[in-house]
Design an enzyme around this catalytic site. Structure first.
Site, PDB file in Angstrom:
ATOM      1  CB  SER A 151       1.999   1.958  -5.563  1.00 30.25           C
ATOM      2  OG  SER A 151       2.369   2.903  -4.594  1.00 30.25           O
ATOM      3  CE1 TYR A 166       1.612  -3.087  -4.350  1.00 31.55           C
ATOM      4  CE2 TYR A 166       3.075  -1.039  -3.441  1.00 31.55           C
ATOM      5  CZ  TYR A 166       2.278  -2.173  -4.172  1.00 31.55           C
ATOM      6  OH  TYR A 166       0.999  -0.868  -4.313  1.00 31.55           O
TER       7      TYR A 166
END
Ligand code: NAD
Length: 261
Positions: A151, A166
């Site tokens: 990401s 995350y």
């Protein structure tokens, strides 16, 4: 003599097999469908049995071949059994899309150790478990390709809202990708990653509901929009294809220029 580049054959996945984790929804569903349209036989691994089945039904309705597996990527034994079963069914495993992921977005001071661990288990340990399980078939055959889903949050400090577990896992996926690429290069197994910006899937539903946040993201993005799942599917297929035969250990941002600034 230089061999000519054949675009049609490079993106022809007939005869290939692919495992897509988290293939029941969002990006994974899009990738599973695209790989099947390009000719691959696809295994959809998802802990949501209904979602995995629904993706396979869509693929079959388009004339493709797909098999659903109810698999939690954090469960080593489940992954091993499903990988073995798909291998026995098709004879080989060529591609792994390590896509399943979760997020628990919370200020760090309010994040419990249990929630931190939950995100690590899926986004990092799950990626390791699935990569190792697939490579057990790929390495001896000296052929294979893995694409991990990182990401932009693994390549930057974020900042729009707290999301520490995350971000930590996606940063780790970037370096896991480099390390596995180097380790398995001698077996001609390529390992790459993609790093998408915000993608309009259920994954970010609570964020999409915040209009001001969406506008800020658009303003911070040179191409001035969020991504759709199909924006991410093409780059993943590219990394799996023979067009990327000389690319390994790379993380490809799919971010409308977000990280270029
Ligand atoms: P999604 O929520 O739409 O789909 C994720 C899928 O993974 C679901 O089908 C879910 O059932 C499955 N899954 C979750 N935990 C699992 C587990 N333990 N075992 C097996 N399956 C599991 O999400 P998405 O937007 O398609 O995201 C896919 C990947 O892309 C994730 O790794 C995510 O971190 C990453 N990503 C998403 C965005 C975004 O904005 N949507 C941005 C960058 C990266």
């Amino acid at each position: 003599m230089t061999a000519s580049f054949q675009p049609a054959s490079v993106f022809d996945f007939r005869g290939k097999t692919a495992v897509v984790t988290g293939g029941g929804n969002g990006i994974g569903q899009g990738v599973a469908q695209a790989l099947a349209v390009a000719g691959a036989k696809v295994a959809v691994f998802d802990h949501d049995a209904q979602a995995a089945k629904a993706t396979c039904e869509r693929i079959e309705a388009q004339g493709g071949a797909a098999w659903p597996y109810t698999v939690d990527v954090t469960q080593e034994a489940q992954v091993a059994v499903a990988m073995q079963s798909f291998h026995d069914n098709c004879g080989h495993i060529d591609i792994l899309i390590n896509n399943a992921g979760i997020a628990i977005r919370r200020p760090t001071l309010e994040l419990s150790l249990a929630d931190w661990q939950k995100v690590l288990d899926v986004n990092l340990t799950g990626v390791f478990i699935c990569a190792r399980a697939a490579a057990r078939f790929m390495v001896p055959r000296e052929s294979g390709c893995i694409v991990n889903t990182a990401s932009i949050m693994g390549l930057s400090g974020g900042g729009l809202y707290p999301n520490i577990s995350y971000q930590s896992t996606k940063g780790a996926v970037v370096n896991l990708t480099r390390a596995l690429a180097v380790e398995w290069a001698c077996a001609k197994v390529r390992v790459n990653a993609i790093a998408p910006t915000w993608v309009r899937t259920d994954f970010i539903k609570p964020l999409l509901a915040q209009e001001d946040l969406v506008q800020r993201i658009e303003a911070m993005t040179p191409l001035a929009r969020l991504a759709d799942a199909k924006d991410v599917v093409g780059p993943i297929l590219f990394l799996c294809s023979d067009a990327a035969k000389m690319i390994t250990g790379h993380t490809l941002p799919v971010d409308g220029g977000f990280l270029a600034q």
